[in-house]
Each structure stands twice: as C-alpha cells, then as structure tokens.
Design an enzyme around this catalytic site. Structure first.
Site, PDB file in Angstrom:
ATOM      1  N   CYS A 162      28.236 -29.898  38.422  1.00 37.18           N
ATOM      2  CA  CYS A 162      27.377 -29.653  36.852  1.00 37.18           C
ATOM      3  C   CYS A 162      28.434 -31.201  36.019  1.00 37.18           C
ATOM      4  O   CYS A 162      30.274 -29.903  35.432  1.00 37.18           O
ATOM      5  CB  CYS A 162      27.649 -28.910  35.660  1.00 37.18           C
ATOM      6  N   CYS A 185      29.398 -30.082  32.508  1.00 34.14           N
ATOM      7  CA  CYS A 185      30.403 -28.841  32.421  1.00 34.14           C
ATOM      8  C   CYS A 185      31.887 -29.379  32.619  1.00 34.14           C
ATOM      9  O   CYS A 185      32.373 -28.450  32.047  1.00 34.14           O
ATOM     10  CB  CYS A 185      30.008 -27.451  33.401  1.00 34.14           C
ATOM     11  N   ASP A 186      31.340 -30.235  33.263  1.00 38.82           N
ATOM     12  CA  ASP A 186      33.707 -30.348  34.092  1.00 38.82           C
ATOM     13  C   ASP A 186      34.246 -31.838  33.967  1.00 38.82           C
ATOM     14  O   ASP A 186      34.845 -31.770  34.063  1.00 38.82           O
ATOM     15  CB  ASP A 186      33.253 -29.816  35.906  1.00 38.82           C
TER      16      ASP A 186
END
Ligand code: NAP
Length: 308
Positions: free
Chosen positions: A133, A136-137
C-alpha cells in the site's frame, strides 16, 4: 450447537469492527467472527497516518482500540473461520468448523488479501519496507530509492504516488510491456523519477531489520543482480476473501460482492462492506464507513422484518 444472534459479522478488519461498534450500540446481540488476527490487513501496517483525527498510530494498536471500543458496548468476538452460509426459516446460518451461528442479519466483512510474491524475505520484512500500500507507506521513504513490482494499473498508480516522496522508483516487471492503461503508462514514462527494469522478477528481498535491497533475475538472460532499495512495494493483484461464498452471493468477475449504497447484497438480511465489496476505496477510513453503513442498514432491516 447453534448460537443465536441478531447480527453476525464475518471478518474483524476495520469494516467488521466498525459494524460491530454500530450494531452493539444499536443494542443488537452481535457476534464478530475472525479467523486470524483482529485488524486484518491493518495488522500488517506498521504506522497509519491517514485516519482522520489520529496523527499516527500502529495498525495493530488501532485495531485493538477499535475492538476494545466495540466490546465495551457488548460485541462478542469468536476466533473461528466461517466456512459456509445458508438461509433457514428467514434467518441466516453461518457455518464454522465448530458451532453454527444463526442470525437475523449477516454482514460480510471478510476483506481482501494482496497477492504475495512468495519469495524469501517478503513475509519477514512486511511492514519493514515490504509494503502492499503506497498510500499508507510511501511517505516513510522520502528521498530514498525504492522498487515497485508489477505492471498493472495499481503498480503505475501507486508507483506514481510513491514518486512524490522517493528519489527514484524502479518498476520491476516480469515482461517487456505493461498491462496498465495507456494514460497511466504515459504518466509513468513521463515521470523522471520512474525507471523501468523489464523482463525481471524479484527472487529475494534482502535485509535483517529493514529492507536493504532486492535480488533480481532477468527472465530472458538469466542474469542475477541486487538492486539496493529501502522499500519494495508489491502490486501484483489482490483477491477478496469470498471463495466460500461463490454461487450464493452476486459477485463481479474478480470475486467482489456487488452491493448498493446501503451495503445490501440484494439477498434479504445479507450485507457486505469493506474490501470484499465491489468498488471499495480500500482505505481504513472508507472501510470503517462501509461497516457503519452496513450495521445501520442491518439494524433497520431487523426492525422492519422481525417482531420485537
Ligand atoms: P492486475 O491488473 O492484475 O496487474 C497485476 C500485475 O502484476 C500484472 O502486470 C502482472 O504481470 C503482475 N504480476 C502478477 N503476478 C505476478 C507475479 N507473481 N510476479 C510478478 N508480477 C506479477 O492487478 P492490479 O494492477 O492490482 O489491478 C487490478 C484491477 O484494479 C484492474 O482491473 C485495474 O484496472 C484496477 N485498478 C485501476 C486503477 C486505476 O485506474 N487508477 C488503479 C488500481 C487498480 P503480467 O502483466 O505479466 O500479467
């Protein structure tokens, strides 16, 4: 043995936990079934920085907080895998390897799982540089060199997002052509930070505590090399956890459950929310929103169809 509930929720990720909170607060006798770890995919995510109102929290910690909150209103959690679902006498029966759960309404929040490469180092370094993801990261790898694996829309989309932070994004693809849509290909080729490594697969992800590189093999020449990157973002497709529902619930070709805006499947008293459903945004906040919507709809369905 059969256990009787008003609402049974299948899957303990953000959608299921939000549904559990709303259902329990509606004073419905509610059970949540989880086959693995509470939190689902977020339990794999080291830090979440895009849940509104919470600047930064570990994925596991957020899931535990959601569980505590829902249980404080009476949600019951059972650690069992749902294996089947059928209608009986106007209610639903959820089968497990142990007891059966009978419910007036069922909410499927079984989530989706990213396809894994299945190479050494991948599982051990997930959350430590191996990610599924970018939203997200990616921000954790500002000014670092990273790799993206895959040649589809997700790899291009998320690769482009990753390039906002990374100094260089190597796209490692197993063929010499992308599968992604033309528009995303054009954007990716035009991005000076994106570099393409064709006809190449990742055979190992290297590093002890964190990713230090990826071992590559050219599938045409057989040549091996090491790419020194701090993160490996893997986008090789995903699969919703709906195999056990095939033939029962309307699904799209990818196995995602088709629902309307109230998360209704079209079968009375059966709802689906979060990553199992078609067109999900695949974010913690949107899954939680889906779960809340499904629980409100399930509560309303019970009021309308059962004498109380
Ligand atoms: P996808 O279209 O199935 O692409 C998966 C990619 O991963 C392909 O390039 C495939 O290679 C590669 N791959 C599969 N298994 C692999 C393995 N074991 N090792 C190395 N590479 C592997 O999946 P997706 O990109 O997740 O997209 C899924 C769906 O969501 C698609 O319908 C897509 O259009 C949609 N989507 C759209 C957007 C957007 O429009 N912005 C964004 C994300 C997703 P091959 O090409 O060689 O098969």
């Amino acid at each position: 043995m059969a256990l009787e509930y008003d609402i049974v929720i299948v899957g303990g990720g953000p959608a299921g936990l939000a549904a559990g909170l709303y259902a329990a607060r509606a004073r419905r006798r509610t059970a949540l079934l989880e086959k693995g770890v509470i939190g689902g995919q977020i339990s794999l995510t080291e830090t979440i920085e895009n849940y509104p109102g919470i600047e930064s929290i570990g994925g596991f910690d957020l899931a535990q907080a959601m569980l505590r909150q829902a249980e404080s209103y009476g949600l019951e959690t059972h650690y069992v895998a749902a294996t089947g679902l059928e209608q009986a006498d106007g209610k639903w029966v959820v089968r497990t390897d142990e007891e059966e759960f009978v419910a007036k309404a069922v909410i499927i929040t079984a989530g989706a799982d990213y396809n894994r490469l299945g190479v050494p180092g991948e599982e051990r370094l997930t959350g430590r540089g191996v990610s599924y993801c970018a939203t997200c990261d990616a921000a954790f790898f500002k000014d670092e060199e990273v790799a993206v694996v895959g040649g589809g829309d997700a790899a291009m989309d998320e690769g482009l997002f990753t390039s906002r932070y990374a100094s260089k994004v190597y796209v490692v693809h197993r063929r010499d052509q992308l599968r992604a849509s033309r528009i995303l290909q054009e954007r990716a080729f035009a991005n000076p930070k994106m570099h393409f490594i064709w006809n190449t697969v990742v055979t190992e992800i290297l590093g002890e505590e964190a990713v230090e590189g990826a071992r590559l093999r050219n599938v045409v020449t057989g040549e091996e090399s090491v790419l020194p990157v701090k993160a490996v973002f893997i986008f090789i497709g995903h699969h919703p956890n709906t195999d056990w529902l095939r033939g029962l619930v309307p699904m799209d070709n990818g196995g995602h459950i088709v629902v309307n805006e109230w998360m209704e499947t079209g079968l009375p008293g059966l709802f689906a929310a979060g990553d199992v459903r078609r067109n999900a945004a695949r974010q913690v906040v949107s899954s939680a929103g889906d779960g809340a919507t499904a629980a409100i709809a399930a509560d309303r369905y019970i009021s309308e169809h059962f004498r109380e």
